[in-house]
Design a protein around this motif. Structure first.
Motif, PDB file in Angstrom:
ATOM      1  N   ASP A 169       0.860  -1.127  -0.043  1.00  0.00           N
ATOM      2  CA  ASP A 169       0.128  -0.051  -0.191  1.00  0.00           C
ATOM      3  C   ASP A 169       1.039   1.228  -0.132  1.00  0.00           C
ATOM      4  O   ASP A 169       0.377   2.234  -0.544  1.00  0.00           O
ATOM      5  N   ARG A 170       1.948   1.127   0.249  1.00  0.00           N
ATOM      6  CA  ARG A 170       2.923   2.221   0.379  1.00  0.00           C
ATOM      7  C   ARG A 170       3.753   2.346  -1.074  1.00  0.00           C
ATOM      8  O   ARG A 170       4.284   3.413  -1.164  1.00  0.00           O
ATOM      9  N   ARG A 215       1.363  -0.405  -9.887  1.00  0.00           N
ATOM     10  CA  ARG A 215       1.231   1.189  -9.605  1.00  0.00           C
ATOM     11  C   ARG A 215      -0.370   1.374  -9.335  1.00  0.00           C
ATOM     12  O   ARG A 215      -1.370   0.816  -9.725  1.00  0.00           O
ATOM     13  N   THR A 216      -0.529   1.881  -7.953  1.00  0.00           N
ATOM     14  CA  THR A 216      -1.856   2.245  -7.676  1.00  0.00           C
ATOM     15  C   THR A 216      -1.950   3.573  -7.139  1.00  0.00           C
ATOM     16  O   THR A 216      -1.060   3.898  -6.312  1.00  0.00           O
ATOM     17  N   PHE A 217      -3.003   4.356  -7.397  1.00  0.00           N
ATOM     18  CA  PHE A 217      -2.968   5.865  -6.971  1.00  0.00           C
ATOM     19  C   PHE A 217      -4.455   6.056  -6.345  1.00  0.00           C
ATOM     20  O   PHE A 217      -5.461   6.474  -7.335  1.00  0.00           O
ATOM     21  N   PRO A 218      -4.562   6.138  -5.015  1.00  0.00           N
ATOM     22  CA  PRO A 218      -5.668   6.247  -4.600  1.00  0.00           C
ATOM     23  C   PRO A 218      -6.337   7.782  -4.647  1.00  0.00           C
ATOM     24  O   PRO A 218      -5.607   8.648  -5.004  1.00  0.00           O
ATOM     25  N   ASP A 219      -7.454   7.838  -4.948  1.00  0.00           N
ATOM     26  CA  ASP A 219      -8.150   9.149  -4.925  1.00  0.00           C
ATOM     27  C   ASP A 219      -7.914  10.057  -3.925  1.00  0.00           C
ATOM     28  O   ASP A 219      -8.047   9.342  -2.829  1.00  0.00           O
ATOM     29  N   SER A 262      14.659  -1.371  -6.487  1.00  0.00           N
ATOM     30  CA  SER A 262      13.984  -1.783  -7.769  1.00  0.00           C
ATOM     31  C   SER A 262      13.311  -3.056  -7.976  1.00  0.00           C
ATOM     32  O   SER A 262      12.162  -2.958  -8.863  1.00  0.00           O
ATOM     33  N   ALA A 263      13.565  -4.136  -7.163  1.00  0.00           N
ATOM     34  CA  ALA A 263      12.996  -5.520  -7.302  1.00  0.00           C
ATOM     35  C   ALA A 263      11.627  -4.963  -6.835  1.00  0.00           C
ATOM     36  O   ALA A 263      10.447  -5.763  -7.177  1.00  0.00           O
ATOM     37  N   LEU A 264      11.576  -4.548  -5.570  1.00  0.00           N
ATOM     38  CA  LEU A 264       9.903  -4.109  -5.055  1.00  0.00           C
ATOM     39  C   LEU A 264       9.171  -3.364  -5.903  1.00  0.00           C
ATOM     40  O   LEU A 264       7.825  -3.662  -6.099  1.00  0.00           O
ATOM     41  N   TYR A 265       9.992  -2.270  -6.571  1.00  0.00           N
ATOM     42  CA  TYR A 265       9.144  -1.305  -7.508  1.00  0.00           C
ATOM     43  C   TYR A 265       8.448  -2.216  -8.726  1.00  0.00           C
ATOM     44  O   TYR A 265       7.506  -1.872  -9.310  1.00  0.00           O
ATOM     45  N   GLU A 266       9.203  -3.294  -9.092  1.00  0.00           N
ATOM     46  CA  GLU A 266       8.624  -4.186 -10.479  1.00  0.00           C
ATOM     47  C   GLU A 266       7.561  -5.193  -9.807  1.00  0.00           C
ATOM     48  O   GLU A 266       6.721  -5.424 -10.655  1.00  0.00           O
TER      49      GLU A 266
END
Length: 469
Positions: free
Chosen positions: A61-62, A108-112, A100-104
């Motif tokens: 979530d972060r 991607r989630t962009f909460p309202d 980088s491994a975690l980012y991949e």
């Protein structure tokens, strides 16, 4: 040459080399700071996929809103992960490799974002109360009318009322401008302007009536309108309602018994005295605030179009009242809901900025919003017009004209509504006085043309996102 002093060629060099230790006994040469020979010889860690997946699930979530691996690296650094833990537990050589491994792994989630509070949320109770306060002074005429000579006093009182309406619109605008600089300055403007407005309205009534007792009645009316304008500008609606209690009590008494001449005249005078006393006390408190040094006075011409609109609005309402007197009461009471809808339009327009991506889409949404607000304002007036015997078409067209004009004024656009309404009022008055065709239909036709022009102005001037930003 022979002897002990003779040197053979290369003897000194041979002696020096003889003093050096063998290579196996010499210490190793220090590596430069940027030499990676030793590092390359170390075994590279093998990533532990299960541990990395578990960490990605814990921080999903972060990590989801991150737009670059560096943001994930900052998050890990804030979590306090040391390099040895990153190598031993997760099998990555450094912080950035793990980020980088975690980012991949994490999508991607962009909460309202949380909805912003409506900056134009209306005060429903206050708006409805103002509509009632606009109509309550009419109870004074209901009480005083049976005392006689009401028809004789009417022209002078109407003329004084038109002047007070126009003056009050201009004074209210100027007082709000002064409130932006300081309450003391606004109080001085209201005190001086209210006194001048009452004197001007009374003088107008004296000219129309040629003197007599009607001047006293016009003076009482003008004083009340001036004092009430001060209280409304300063948002003292509840105090004004309390001051009008004698009028409410007298009107409530009428269906049950005849009040008599003393009460019919005394109750309106008592309400007037209470209103003047309340206004004086409020102004004394406002004038007691410290003045703002160097406060500039706004130019008088800035309030001129508001006064002209007040003159045009009063003329249009009186022209409608000549044919249907109760329509004036309906319009007066409807000014409270009209003000509430003005706030709603502004609030919904701000919300439309977040819901649209192109100017065309915003314009279409503005058009729909204008139609919705007009419908919400005009729909309740239809049964009211039928109950009072007024022409529904004429009343609705006049109400649409006034509301769209007030909408433009709410955004500081004053001259277009003033000129359009003045033109409509002038044409309707000219046709009515000269009894030209189309006769009684002149006012609805003029209001229809004015409402159409004002609606076009609203879409043209307020249908742009920059106006509401």
């Amino acid at each position: 040459m022979s002897g002990p002093m003779a040197l053979e060629p290369g003897g000194a060099e041979q002696d020096t080399l003889a003093l050096r230790p063998p290579a196996a006994l010499r210490p190793p040469r220090a590596l430069p700071a940027d030499d990676t020979t030793l590092t390359m010889r170390l075994p590279r860690p093998v990533p532990d996929q299960e541990e990395v997946d578990r960490l990605a699930a814990d921080l999903a979530d972060r990590i989801g809103p991150a737009v670059h691996p560096y943001e994930v690296a900052a998050l890990l650094e804030a979590e306090g992960l040391p390099t040895d833990v990153i190598r031993r537990r997760y099998g990555h050589p450094n912080l950035f490799s793990l980020a980088s491994a975690l980012y991949e792994r994490v999508p991607r989630t962009f909460p309202d974002p949380a909805p912003a509070p409506d900056p134009w949320r209306p005060d429903t109770v206050r708006c409805l109360l103002r509509g009632v306060l606009f109509a309550l002074p009419g109870l004074a005429y209901l009480l005083v009318a049976p005392l006689g000579q009401a028809a004789r006093y009417a022209p002078a009182l109407i003329a004084a009322g038109v002047v007070s309406w126009a003056w009050g619109q201009a004074l209210g605008h100027r007082a709000h401008l002064r409130l932006a600089t300081g309450r003391h300055e606004a109080g001085r403007t209201l005190l001086t302007g209210a006194a001048l407005g009452a004197a001007l309205a009374t003088a107008t009534a004296a000219v129309v009536a040629g003197g007599g007792p009607v001047v006293l009645a016009a003076a009482a009316q003008s004083l009340y309108l001036a004092a009430a304008s001060v209280l409304l500008v300063l948002a003292r609606e509840r105090l004004l309602l309390a001051a009008l209690t004698p009028l409410i009590a007298g009107a409530a008494l009428l269906p049950w018994r005849e009040p008599g001449p003393v009460l019919r005249l005394g109750l309106p005078l008592l309400a007037l005295a209470a209103t003047l006393a309340t206004t004086g006390r409020v102004l004394r408190g406002v004038l007691g605030t410290p003045p703002v040094p160097g406060a500039r006075r706004p130019p008088l011409r800035a309030s001129l179009p508001y006064g002209l609109f007040g003159l045009a609005a009063a003329s249009l309402v009186l022209l409608e009242g000549r044919q249907h007197p109760y329509a004036v009461i309906v319009l007066t009471v409807s000014m409270g809901p009209a003000e509430w809808l003005l706030y709603r339009y502004r609030g919904r327009s701000v919300a439309a900025l977040r819901a649209t991506a192109t100017p065309t889409a915003f314009l279409l949404r503005s058009a729909g919003l204008l139609a919705l607000c007009l419908l919400a304002y005009l729909l309740p007036l239809t049964p009211a017009a039928l109950l009072t015997g007024a022409d529904p078409a004429a009343l609705l067209l006049l109400a649409a004209t006034l509301w769209t004009a007030l909408l433009l004024q709410a955004f500081g656009i004053a001259w277009p509504p003033a000129l359009i309404c003045l033109t409509a009022a002038g044409c309707a008055a000219l046709v009515t006085l000269l009894r030209l065709p189309p006769g009684p239909a002149a006012l609805p036709l003029c209001c229809a043309a004015a409402a159409l022009c004002l609606s076009v102005c609203v879409l043209w001037l307020l249908g742009r996102p920059a106006v509401h930003a």
